[in-house]
Design a protein around this motif. Structure first.
Motif, PDB file in Angstrom:
ATOM      1  N   SER A 149       0.753  -1.207  -0.108  1.00 30.58           N
ATOM      2  CA  SER A 149      -0.003   0.092  -0.044  1.00 30.58           C
ATOM      3  C   SER A 149       0.923   1.322   0.086  1.00 30.58           C
ATOM      4  O   SER A 149       0.445   2.435  -0.260  1.00 30.58           O
ATOM      5  CB  SER A 149      -0.954  -0.024   1.135  1.00 30.58           C
ATOM      6  N   GLU A 150       2.291   0.977   0.328  1.00 29.92           N
ATOM      7  CA  GLU A 150       2.997   2.348   0.076  1.00 29.92           C
ATOM      8  C   GLU A 150       3.354   2.567  -1.250  1.00 29.92           C
ATOM      9  O   GLU A 150       3.872   3.984  -1.506  1.00 29.92           O
ATOM     10  CB  GLU A 150       4.298   2.274   1.451  1.00 29.92           C
ATOM     11  N   GLN A 151       3.333   1.625  -2.131  1.00 29.71           N
ATOM     12  CA  GLN A 151       3.891   1.899  -3.431  1.00 29.71           C
ATOM     13  C   GLN A 151       2.597   1.881  -4.467  1.00 29.71           C
ATOM     14  O   GLN A 151       2.423   2.374  -5.555  1.00 29.71           O
ATOM     15  CB  GLN A 151       4.633   0.653  -4.009  1.00 29.71           C
ATOM     16  N   VAL A 152       1.584   1.268  -4.205  1.00 30.66           N
ATOM     17  CA  VAL A 152       0.451   0.972  -4.790  1.00 30.66           C
ATOM     18  C   VAL A 152      -1.057   1.696  -4.207  1.00 30.66           C
ATOM     19  O   VAL A 152      -1.157   1.298  -3.113  1.00 30.66           O
ATOM     20  CB  VAL A 152      -0.012  -0.356  -5.221  1.00 30.66           C
ATOM     21  N   ASP A 153      -1.619   2.437  -4.771  1.00 28.35           N
ATOM     22  CA  ASP A 153      -2.759   3.248  -4.399  1.00 28.35           C
ATOM     23  C   ASP A 153      -3.845   2.335  -4.311  1.00 28.35           C
ATOM     24  O   ASP A 153      -4.126   1.470  -5.586  1.00 28.35           O
ATOM     25  CB  ASP A 153      -3.141   4.331  -5.071  1.00 28.35           C
ATOM     26  N   GLN A 154      -4.691   1.966  -3.444  1.00 26.28           N
ATOM     27  CA  GLN A 154      -5.828   0.801  -3.555  1.00 26.28           C
ATOM     28  C   GLN A 154      -6.842   1.177  -4.726  1.00 26.28           C
ATOM     29  O   GLN A 154      -7.241   0.421  -5.283  1.00 26.28           O
ATOM     30  CB  GLN A 154      -6.831   0.931  -2.177  1.00 26.28           C
ATOM     31  N   GLN A 172       7.461  -6.656 -10.662  1.00 26.78           N
ATOM     32  CA  GLN A 172       6.775  -6.119  -9.416  1.00 26.78           C
ATOM     33  C   GLN A 172       5.598  -7.130  -9.127  1.00 26.78           C
ATOM     34  O   GLN A 172       4.895  -6.930  -8.245  1.00 26.78           O
ATOM     35  CB  GLN A 172       6.106  -4.713  -9.564  1.00 26.78           C
ATOM     36  N   VAL A 173       5.386  -8.217  -9.729  1.00 32.31           N
ATOM     37  CA  VAL A 173       4.299  -8.960  -9.459  1.00 32.31           C
ATOM     38  C   VAL A 173       4.963 -10.430  -8.926  1.00 32.31           C
ATOM     39  O   VAL A 173       5.836 -10.906  -9.724  1.00 32.31           O
ATOM     40  CB  VAL A 173       3.480  -9.430 -10.635  1.00 32.31           C
ATOM     41  N   GLY A 174       4.357 -10.934  -7.727  1.00 33.86           N
ATOM     42  CA  GLY A 174       4.849 -11.946  -6.945  1.00 33.86           C
ATOM     43  C   GLY A 174       3.776 -13.370  -7.146  1.00 33.86           C
ATOM     44  O   GLY A 174       2.687 -13.151  -6.869  1.00 33.86           O
ATOM     45  N   GLN A 229       5.180  -4.962  -5.616  1.00 31.60           N
ATOM     46  CA  GLN A 229       4.151  -4.189  -5.356  1.00 31.60           C
ATOM     47  C   GLN A 229       2.701  -4.882  -5.528  1.00 31.60           C
ATOM     48  O   GLN A 229       1.906  -4.694  -4.700  1.00 31.60           O
ATOM     49  CB  GLN A 229       4.148  -3.272  -6.593  1.00 31.60           C
ATOM     50  N   VAL A 230       2.640  -6.091  -5.927  1.00 32.07           N
ATOM     51  CA  VAL A 230       1.516  -6.867  -6.146  1.00 32.07           C
ATOM     52  C   VAL A 230       1.497  -8.321  -6.134  1.00 32.07           C
ATOM     53  O   VAL A 230       2.919  -8.961  -6.511  1.00 32.07           O
ATOM     54  CB  VAL A 230       0.864  -6.745  -7.348  1.00 32.07           C
ATOM     55  N   MET A 250       0.140  -3.376   9.208  1.00 32.57           N
ATOM     56  CA  MET A 250      -0.177  -4.014   7.831  1.00 32.57           C
ATOM     57  C   MET A 250       0.056  -3.118   6.734  1.00 32.57           C
ATOM     58  O   MET A 250      -0.779  -2.179   6.111  1.00 32.57           O
ATOM     59  CB  MET A 250      -1.428  -4.500   7.872  1.00 32.57           C
ATOM     60  N   ARG A 251       1.421  -3.134   6.341  1.00 32.03           N
ATOM     61  CA  ARG A 251       1.412  -2.419   4.838  1.00 32.03           C
ATOM     62  C   ARG A 251       1.084  -3.077   3.773  1.00 32.03           C
ATOM     63  O   ARG A 251       0.602  -2.216   2.828  1.00 32.03           O
ATOM     64  CB  ARG A 251       3.189  -2.186   4.927  1.00 32.03           C
TER      65      ARG A 251
END
Length: 350
Positions: A149-154, A172-174, A229-230, A250-251
């Motif tokens: 949530s610190e890198q991606v806006d909901q 950026q995707v896991g 990021q995701v 919870m980040r």
């Protein structure tokens, strides 16, 4: 401590049939009906694709209340499905407790399971269990996106699988390709959108430098640490971590995928009675416990999963399960596990 009253009642009812076989006249000849009645030998072997930290307390409760000695073999759900098919009729397993419907379907498709007693197979509503009584759903697990949530806006987070192939998310995707739940998602993608579309999505993800992790926990920890990021995980991993760290810490946050998208399927953990245990009262009692009120409440409180038996409330804060269920997907269609793993190997993810 949870009450074991319901469990004790279940065990007594299930095992009383076995007691009847030894309480009559010593020289009585068994009838064909009596020979088919469930019999208890006080021992049970469970192959569990569910991790030890999740389900061993539940199994301990069952052992304490029933007096049945339970031997558990823990391993990856997919590995156990392959092992059961290799062992065939010679398997020592009485119950297969799997992480997802696809593996259960594959084992059932191989003819290795017994048809469940009606009281077990009918305990769970259609849509979250097998259509032929070959296995029973135990808990529901929503596939979700976890974001940093610190890198991606909901509001701008991805809500479909297709969006993850966009260059915006490069590196950026896991994902966890060896995980049974991820493999079930890919199977759902194959079923819903076709083989070519599933292959194309996987190839695009590889080209977009998708990050590989060993399991859901590792993906969640990576998002929590800002390494990605995701990520694609099951919902309850987030709730377990939140219970440990507290909401303010919870980040990582959850985003539920768009309704109907393959990335947001509601899969189930479930269990099957192996063919060689069709008349095993201990195995039947264990399965009855899994779908009892006590068993279902354990999963709500300890693992934050959706209960599948009417009358048991889901954990607080979760969307209603019906709002997430994809009505175009029959979980029984997730049994083509070998085709999915072959595809993942073909594109270099296994």
């Amino acid at each position: 401590m949870r009450s074991t009253t319901v469990l004790t009642g279940i065990v007594v009812a299930s095992l009383s049939l076995a007691a009847c076989t030894s309480s009559g006249e010593a020289d009585a000849e068994p009838t064909a009906t009596a020979a088919a009645e469930p019999v208890s030998d006080g021992e049970l072997v469970v192959y569990s694709g569910r991790s030890e930290d999740l389900v061993q307390p539940l199994i301990d409760d069952f052992q304490e209340a029933s007096g049945v000695a339970v031997e558990v073999r823990y391993a990856d759900t997919t590995e156990l499905a392959a092992l059961l098919q290799e062992e065939g009729d010679a398997t020592p397993a009485d119950v297969y407790f799997a992480q997802d419907a696809g593996a259960l379907g594959a084992v059932a498709k191989a003819g290795l399971v017994a048809t469940l007693p009606e009281d077990i197979s009918s305990a769970v509503d259609a849509g979250h269990t097998s259509t032929d009584g070959s296995w029973v759903g135990v808990t529901g697990r929503a596939r979700v996106f976890v974001i940093d949530s610190e890198q991606v806006d909901q509001a701008s987070a991805p809500t479909t699988a297709a969006e993850l192939t966009d260059p915006e998310w490069s590196g950026q995707v896991g994902i966890a390709p060896t995980n049974a739940s991820f493999q079930s998602f890919v199977t759902a993608l194959r079923v819903l959108e076709g083989e070519d579309a599933a292959r194309a999505w996987l190839e695009d993800m590889v080209a977009n430098d998708v990050q590989i992790y060993s399991n859901n926990t590792a993906i969640l920890e990576a998002a929590q640490a800002g390494e990605i990021q995701v990520g694609l995980i099951n919902h309850y991993y987030w709730y377990r971590l939140e219970s440990e760290l507290g909401t303010d810490a919870m980040r990582a946050q959850l985003v539920f995928p768009e309704s109907g998208d393959a990335a947001g399927i509601v899969n189930v953990a479930g269990a099957a009675l192996m063919a060689g245990a069709a008349e095993d009262a201990d195995a039947i009692a264990f399965l009855e416990y899994l779908v009892s009120e006590d068993g279902q409440q354990y999963f709500v409180e300890a693992t934050y999963e959706y209960p599948l038996v009417s009358g048991v409330e889901a954990p607080d804060g979760l969307p209603e399960i019906g709002s997430l269920t994809n009505t175009d997907l029959d979980l029984s269609d997730l049994d083509s596990l070998s085709e999915t793993t072959a595809l993942l190997a073909e594109v270099g993810l296994l």
